[in-house]
Design a protein around this motif. Sequence first.
Motif, PDB file in Angstrom:
ATOM      1  N   THR A 192       0.402 -53.451  -7.590  1.00 44.86           N
ATOM      2  CA  THR A 192      -0.759 -54.302  -7.347  1.00 44.86           C
ATOM      3  C   THR A 192      -1.218 -54.200  -5.899  1.00 44.86           C
ATOM      4  OG1 THR A 192      -0.061 -55.873  -9.058  1.00 44.86           O
ATOM      5  CG2 THR A 192      -1.593 -56.690  -7.387  1.00 44.86           C
ATOM      6  N   ALA A 196      -4.842 -53.300  -4.285  1.00 46.92           N
ATOM      7  CA  ALA A 196      -5.510 -54.374  -3.545  1.00 46.92           C
ATOM      8  C   ALA A 196      -5.827 -53.959  -2.109  1.00 46.92           C
ATOM      9  CB  ALA A 196      -4.637 -55.632  -3.540  1.00 46.92           C
ATOM     10  N   ALA A 413     -11.088 -51.539  -8.763  1.00 46.78           N
ATOM     11  CA  ALA A 413     -10.055 -52.286  -8.041  1.00 46.78           C
ATOM     12  C   ALA A 413     -10.679 -53.277  -7.059  1.00 46.78           C
ATOM     13  CB  ALA A 413      -9.134 -51.320  -7.305  1.00 46.78           C
ATOM     14  N   TRP A 416     -11.994 -56.285  -8.961  1.00 45.25           N
ATOM     15  CA  TRP A 416     -10.885 -57.068  -9.507  1.00 45.25           C
ATOM     16  C   TRP A 416     -10.237 -57.949  -8.439  1.00 45.25           C
ATOM     17  CZ3 TRP A 416      -9.068 -58.228 -14.208  1.00 45.25           C
ATOM     18  CH2 TRP A 416      -7.776 -58.778 -14.301  1.00 45.25           C
ATOM     19  N   PHE A 417     -10.028 -57.388  -7.256  1.00 41.47           N
ATOM     20  CA  PHE A 417      -9.294 -58.111  -6.223  1.00 41.47           C
ATOM     21  C   PHE A 417     -10.192 -58.890  -5.253  1.00 41.47           C
ATOM     22  CE2 PHE A 417      -6.150 -54.818  -7.401  1.00 41.47           C
ATOM     23  CZ  PHE A 417      -5.077 -55.645  -7.681  1.00 41.47           C
TER      24      PHE A 417
END
Length: 455
Positions: A192, A196, A413, A416-417
């Motif tokens: 993760t 991130a 990504a 999402w973060f």
Amino acid sequence: MNNNQLKPTLGTLHLWGIAVGLVISGEYFGWSYGWGIAGTLGFLVTTLLIATMYTSFIFSFTELTTAIPHAGGPFAYSRRAFGETGGLIAGMATLIEFVFAPPAIAMAIGAYLNVQYPQLDPKYAAVGAYLVFMTLNILGVKIAAMFELCVTLLAVFELLVFMGVVSPGFSFSNFVANGWAGHDEFDGAAITGIFAAIPFAIWFFLAIEGAAMAAEEAKDPKRTIPKAYVAGILTLVFLALGVMVMAGGVGDWRTLSDINDPLPQAMKMVVGEHSNWMHMLVWIGLFGLIASFHGIILGYSRQFFALARAGYLPQSLAKLSRFQTPHRAVIAGGVIGMLAVLSDGLFDLQGMSLTAAMITMAVFGAIVMYIMSMLSLFRLRRTEPHLDRTYRAPGYPLIPAVALALSLVCLVAMVWFNPVIATLFVLLMMIGYLYFIMTKTQRENAPQDALLNSD
């Protein structure tokens, strides 16, 4: 000379200085925020992934830059490939990238000066930097480019000195300790963290594509730009990996994450707070920040200029000064940047500092622009096979496909973060689109530009 035509004055070395100078502040600060998310080892994986994306991107992007040497850069390529709406998407994304990167750099300049002068408010130092380098950009591109080359050479030299000075204190065990998202195990949290931390690895290379916006001002762009870009990306990959690894191995890297001046603090661990090396790093280190800050002002002003000249923004922004520079475009981006700096601490952006939030916003713009540029490359290969391509992307279609695929992974990504920053980015793009649909007549009445049309 026509009052909306830029003058070609730049050679290969100037363009290399712009390409590297636009980016080199990313070696001085910003990337250490990635350590706080992914750890040193996790962030090293992220950085290698992003270095692969940028290397494949630049080797592909150069084909567009040399075939369509236009101040709008990605805006021009996407408009030629996908029409007016495609031009808008790429142009707005590039503008967001280049307008939101300078406030982060300006705050880092303030942080570096604060090391020497603790009583100096970094915000006021940042605003002062804007005023100085906006003025320099208005005075003429040849002066601006020569200054950019000089400070870039000094910044590269200083990074090499940093690596040499801290090398006696380097320990690989320091670098790998707690290296996976703050602990020693590679697990789900480490994976993760790798994704991130993408924005802060991109910061190592962000804005190298801005040299494309100086293409109209390049002498013999079909020959000089490929040399500058290839040399530039190789220079930056070496410096990024060298600085990050050496800084991470001099002590507890966790004390260097989430700060704006990791290099002075890393050197302090090796030579002490009062060493002459420390003072040298702070003062010469400012050259790296200044090189990027100054270069990105040049980049955003050319993007404002190109969009305004084509009727996508108010045409007053396309006016040139008596120095043949787009002075109103320089001022417009500077006002936005200074307001962003002065707003530091007024808003909560996912718990981020202003620097991290500005970096993330700039990266959103960059990633969308990279995707549009690679799509434009594929489309123009199909629709305009006879376009004059003195440089062709090596390994086509594989190398551009790698750049496109990794850019898409990064975008997913990022969303999402960073949902709050993603929402703000979409809002800015929508404002641009609303202006676009309201100003069709303005675009129709804009001067015709052969490089924007395939006809």
